[in-house]
Design an enzyme around this catalytic site. Structure first.
Site, short mmCIF file in Angstrom:
data_model
loop_
_atom_site.label_atom_id
_atom_site.label_comp_id
_atom_site.label_asym_id
_atom_site.label_seq_id
_atom_site.Cartn_x
_atom_site.Cartn_y
_atom_site.Cartn_z
N ARG A 99 10.31 2.16 17.45
CA ARG A 99 11.73 1.93 17.20
C ARG A 99 12.02 1.66 15.73
NH1 ARG A 99 15.61 4.14 17.57
NH2 ARG A 99 14.94 4.54 19.70
N LYS A 134 28.57 0.06 -2.23
CA LYS A 134 28.99 -0.26 -0.86
C LYS A 134 27.87 0.11 0.10
CE LYS A 134 33.83 0.47 -2.04
NZ LYS A 134 35.05 1.30 -1.82
N LYS A 166 36.97 -3.71 -14.74
CA LYS A 166 38.06 -3.43 -13.81
C LYS A 166 39.24 -4.35 -14.08
CE LYS A 166 35.17 -1.65 -10.06
NZ LYS A 166 35.01 -1.61 -8.59
N GLU A 198 37.71 1.13 -15.93
CA GLU A 198 38.62 1.61 -14.90
C GLU A 198 40.05 1.68 -15.45
OE1 GLU A 198 38.72 -0.07 -10.63
OE2 GLU A 198 40.43 -1.02 -11.64
N ASP A 219 41.03 5.57 -11.12
CA ASP A 219 41.00 4.83 -9.85
C ASP A 219 42.23 5.07 -9.01
OD1 ASP A 219 39.86 2.88 -8.03
OD2 ASP A 219 41.45 1.54 -8.70
#
Length: 282
Positions: A99, A134, A166, A198, A219
């Site tokens: 597994r 992410k 940012k 950004e 962005d």
């Protein structure tokens, strides 16, 4: 596309330890330790393979005497039914490691396959597909490796290897501080690190360019806004598009002339690929 062996070993040991715990009690009860077996892992659907070295390490972690025979390598396209790996040795060891090994291949192949779809969607343009931060906590190096297997390019690995200024950074610098001051502060801290800024509107572009940044992040812009920014930048600085990137939209974005397109969905929304392990005749 190589993966650090230390990362492979740590990930395999952690996953197997999590699943096996003190002992695999079902196998311990049902399978005699002297029984030998041969098995294969195979794809049950078409995909781009990733994670095979980690899966192999899971089996080694369980039992160094197992004989492993890979049939393919990461980055290859597989059809349903294709054999990925053969394993021979202790039947109990194969069952215990099954597994954890499958989990790595299923998840990482999902990332690689999804990445390949985005890469193919922008074929014929100059743009490259980037990943983001992410990622699943603790699995970043593996997921970014899978992105490379799918033909994508890695963005920064963490907060330590590239500046990305940012709007929240600017908001917290205090009254009177400007984008120019943020750029100068970053250069003073580390003159060699890549410096990306950004922007969310066209009017910010001239100031950013004038301070010699390496990359401008466009962005959450419309395709029209991106096209206008790329025209104004005119190749003076590399450009990255970010925000709401889907397979349906990504080619249109690539055609604006941006150099990179970052896609969080490569790693934060993963559809695992179906693989299975079956026992073979001796």
């Amino acid at each position: 596309m190589l993966l650090d062996p230390a990362i492979i070993r740590e990930a395999a040991a952690r996953a197997l330890g999590e699943d096996r715990g003190p002992a695999d009690i079902t196998t311990l009860a049902c399978v005699k330790p002297e029984i030998q077996a041969r098995a294969r892992i195979f794809a049950k659907e078409s995909c781009v393979l990733a994670g095979l070295p980690v899966a192999e390490q899971v089996f080694r972690e369980q039992d160094v005497a197992l004989v492993l025979t890979p049939h393919v390598q990461d980055g290859q396209f597989l059809k349903a039914g294709d054999t990925v790996l053969e394993i021979q040795g202790s039947a109990a060891s194969i069952l215990t490691a099954e597994r954890s090994a499958l989990n790595f291949i299923q998840q990482l192949s999902g990332v690689a396959t999804n990445t390949r779809l985005f890469v193919e969607a922008i074929a014929g343009t100059k743009a490259q597909i980037l990943d983001t931060r992410k990622t699943v906590p603790g699995l970043r190096a593996l997921q970014k490796y899978a992105v490379r297997c799918g033909g994508g390019t890695n963005h920064r690995f963490g907060l330590y290897d590239r500046f990305l200024i940012k709007d929240n950074h600017l908001a917290l610098m205090g009254t009177g501080n400007t984008l120019a001051q943020a750029i100068l502060a970053a250069r003073a801290l580390d003159p060699e690190a890549v410096l990306e800024v950004e922007v969310d509107r066209l009017e910010q572009i001239p100031e950013v360019i004038s301070h010699g940044v390496d990359l401008i992040l466009l962005d959450n812009m419309t395709t029209g806004q991106m096209r206008a920014c790329v025209a104004l930048i005119a190749g003076q600085v590399m450009t990255e598009a970010s925000g709401n990137m889907t397979l349906e939209r990504v080619h249109e974005v690539a055609e604006t002339g941006v150099d990179f397109i970052s896609v969080g969905a490569l790693t934060h929304t993963v559809q695992a690929v179906d693989f299975s392990l079956e026992m073979l005749a001796p």
